[in-house]
Motif scaffolding. Sequence first.
Motif, PDB file in Angstrom:
ATOM      1  N   GLY A  35      41.207  52.290  10.291  1.00  0.00           N
ATOM      2  CA  GLY A  35      40.110  50.951  10.312  1.00  0.00           C
ATOM      3  C   GLY A  35      38.522  51.229   9.241  1.00  0.00           C
ATOM      4  N   GLY A  36      38.687  50.551   8.019  1.00  0.00           N
ATOM      5  CA  GLY A  36      37.221  51.248   7.631  1.00  0.00           C
ATOM      6  C   GLY A  36      35.984  50.200   7.683  1.00  0.00           C
ATOM      7  N   TRP A  37      34.962  50.248   7.752  1.00  0.00           N
ATOM      8  CA  TRP A  37      34.249  48.914   8.514  1.00  0.00           C
ATOM      9  C   TRP A  37      34.175  48.177   6.870  1.00  0.00           C
ATOM     10  CZ3 TRP A  37      32.609  47.302  13.032  1.00  0.00           C
ATOM     11  CH2 TRP A  37      32.789  48.267  13.762  1.00  0.00           C
ATOM     12  N   SER A  38      34.206  47.281   7.096  1.00  0.00           N
ATOM     13  CA  SER A  38      32.897  45.432   5.859  1.00  0.00           C
ATOM     14  C   SER A  38      31.798  46.375   6.702  1.00  0.00           C
ATOM     15  CB  SER A  38      33.300  44.533   6.575  1.00  0.00           C
ATOM     16  OG  SER A  38      32.758  44.206   7.137  1.00  0.00           O
ATOM     17  N   SER A  39      30.650  45.805   4.922  1.00  0.00           N
ATOM     18  CA  SER A  39      29.569  45.727   5.027  1.00  0.00           C
ATOM     19  C   SER A  39      28.674  44.948   5.969  1.00  0.00           C
ATOM     20  CB  SER A  39      29.327  45.250   3.112  1.00  0.00           C
ATOM     21  OG  SER A  39      28.839  45.798   2.017  1.00  0.00           O
ATOM     22  N   TRP A  40      27.479  45.541   6.186  1.00  0.00           N
ATOM     23  CA  TRP A  40      26.617  44.111   7.755  1.00  0.00           C
ATOM     24  C   TRP A  40      26.448  43.057   6.637  1.00  0.00           C
ATOM     25  CZ3 TRP A  40      26.280  45.881  12.161  1.00  0.00           C
ATOM     26  CH2 TRP A  40      26.348  47.414  12.517  1.00  0.00           C
ATOM     27  N   CYS A  61      35.551  45.249  11.289  1.00  0.00           N
ATOM     28  CA  CYS A  61      36.662  46.462  11.295  1.00  0.00           C
ATOM     29  C   CYS A  61      37.960  45.899   9.562  1.00  0.00           C
ATOM     30  CB  CYS A  61      37.412  47.088  12.524  1.00  0.00           C
ATOM     31  SG  CYS A  61      37.817  48.601  12.087  1.00  0.00           S
ATOM     32  N   ASN A  62      37.916  45.934   8.608  1.00  0.00           N
ATOM     33  CA  ASN A  62      38.813  45.501   8.154  1.00  0.00           C
ATOM     34  C   ASN A  62      38.677  46.025   6.837  1.00  0.00           C
ATOM     35  OD1 ASN A  62      36.633  44.363   6.728  1.00  0.00           O
ATOM     36  ND2 ASN A  62      36.771  41.637   7.706  1.00  0.00           N
ATOM     37  N   ASN A  63      37.986  46.481   6.499  1.00  0.00           N
ATOM     38  CA  ASN A  63      38.093  46.911   5.408  1.00  0.00           C
ATOM     39  C   ASN A  63      38.692  48.794   5.074  1.00  0.00           C
ATOM     40  OD1 ASN A  63      37.586  47.409   2.384  1.00  0.00           O
ATOM     41  ND2 ASN A  63      34.792  48.060   2.756  1.00  0.00           N
ATOM     42  N   PRO A  64      39.825  49.215   5.415  1.00  0.00           N
ATOM     43  CA  PRO A  64      40.562  48.056   5.547  1.00  0.00           C
ATOM     44  C   PRO A  64      41.374  47.985   6.882  1.00  0.00           C
ATOM     45  CG  PRO A  64      41.551  50.137   4.970  1.00  0.00           C
ATOM     46  CD  PRO A  64      40.429  50.557   4.622  1.00  0.00           C
ATOM     47  N   ALA A  67      45.918  49.779  10.589  1.00  0.00           N
ATOM     48  CA  ALA A  67      47.861  49.365  10.764  1.00  0.00           C
ATOM     49  C   ALA A  67      48.592  50.506  10.753  1.00  0.00           C
ATOM     50  CB  ALA A  67      48.028  48.441   9.104  1.00  0.00           C
ATOM     51  N   LYS A  68      49.813  49.708  11.239  1.00  0.00           N
ATOM     52  CA  LYS A  68      50.376  51.403  11.438  1.00  0.00           C
ATOM     53  C   LYS A  68      50.116  52.415  12.902  1.00  0.00           C
ATOM     54  CE  LYS A  68      52.062  49.501   7.149  1.00  0.00           C
ATOM     55  NZ  LYS A  68      50.671  49.167   6.150  1.00  0.00           N
ATOM     56  N   GLY A  69      49.231  51.749  13.481  1.00  0.00           N
ATOM     57  CA  GLY A  69      49.123  52.981  14.228  1.00  0.00           C
ATOM     58  C   GLY A  69      48.203  53.746  14.091  1.00  0.00           C
ATOM     59  N   GLY A  70      47.337  53.465  12.827  1.00  0.00           N
ATOM     60  CA  GLY A  70      45.077  54.065  12.226  1.00  0.00           C
ATOM     61  C   GLY A  70      45.131  53.704  13.867  1.00  0.00           C
ATOM     62  N   THR A  71      43.251  54.649  13.595  1.00  0.00           N
ATOM     63  CA  THR A  71      42.690  54.478  15.122  1.00  0.00           C
ATOM     64  C   THR A  71      41.531  53.304  14.067  1.00  0.00           C
ATOM     65  OG1 THR A  71      41.048  56.080  12.981  1.00  0.00           O
ATOM     66  CG2 THR A  71      42.696  56.779  15.040  1.00  0.00           C
ATOM     67  N   ASP A  72      40.874  53.038  15.068  1.00  0.00           N
ATOM     68  CA  ASP A  72      40.127  51.870  15.024  1.00  0.00           C
ATOM     69  C   ASP A  72      38.835  52.105  14.177  1.00  0.00           C
ATOM     70  OD1 ASP A  72      41.647  49.868  15.694  1.00  0.00           O
ATOM     71  OD2 ASP A  72      41.228  49.746  18.160  1.00  0.00           O
ATOM     72  N   CYS A  73      37.566  51.100  13.700  1.00  0.00           N
ATOM     73  CA  CYS A  73      36.933  52.140  13.651  1.00  0.00           C
ATOM     74  C   CYS A  73      35.084  52.159  14.486  1.00  0.00           C
ATOM     75  CB  CYS A  73      35.859  50.558  13.075  1.00  0.00           C
ATOM     76  SG  CYS A  73      36.211  50.332  11.642  1.00  0.00           S
ATOM     77  N   VAL A  74      35.005  53.318  14.091  1.00  0.00           N
ATOM     78  CA  VAL A  74      34.160  53.556  15.336  1.00  0.00           C
ATOM     79  C   VAL A  74      33.091  53.267  15.542  1.00  0.00           C
ATOM     80  CG1 VAL A  74      33.245  56.059  16.089  1.00  0.00           C
ATOM     81  CG2 VAL A  74      35.828  56.160  15.341  1.00  0.00           C
ATOM     82  N   GLY A  75      32.161  52.735  16.049  1.00  0.00           N
ATOM     83  CA  GLY A  75      30.699  52.604  16.071  1.00  0.00           C
ATOM     84  C   GLY A  75      31.177  50.713  16.723  1.00  0.00           C
ATOM     85  N   ASP A  76      29.455  50.303  16.282  1.00  0.00           N
ATOM     86  CA  ASP A  76      29.413  48.908  16.598  1.00  0.00           C
ATOM     87  C   ASP A  76      29.684  48.016  15.454  1.00  0.00           C
ATOM     88  OD1 ASP A  76      29.540  49.945  19.337  1.00  0.00           O
ATOM     89  OD2 ASP A  76      26.584  50.114  18.971  1.00  0.00           O
TER      90      ASP A  76
END
Length: 145
Positions: A35-40, A61-64, A67-76
């Motif tokens: 996962g990657g963070w969108s802009s604030w 956490c939608n950029n991207p 998916a497929k067992g990847g790691t979630d975004c880190v942070g708030d």
Amino acid sequence: MSTDTRTLAATDPTPPKGWGAGSQLPFTSRIPVNGGWSSWSAFKECSVTCGGGKQSQYRSCNNPATAKGGTDCVGDGVNSVSCNEHPCPVNGKFSDWGQWSSCIVNSGCQGYRERKRSCNTPAPQHGGIHCTGSVEDQEACNNCT
């Protein structure tokens, strides 16, 4: 049915064409997506107009998306800050009337007595409105009865 006997080293960046899960599911469809963070977002309006509140901004956490067992975004996904910390205006309010004074004679037996009050419960503060009305009250009295 034939068996694919080719080998793939773990360090190969991409598999050979046609190797993997077959034509229905290409090999790349099994690669984890972190996962990657969108802009604030812009900051939302402060929760209060005075006295100290919070305002927040958000990201997803939608950029991207994970998916497929990847790691979630880190942070708030929420960032909150203090806002409008200045004190709120306090409008003044009169105290109760004080006791009536003794009769003050003007001439002969006729006179007046008075009582007072203050704009101090509470006193106006931080730009609040001052009390409206008289701070003194008078009434006629007769000192000869």
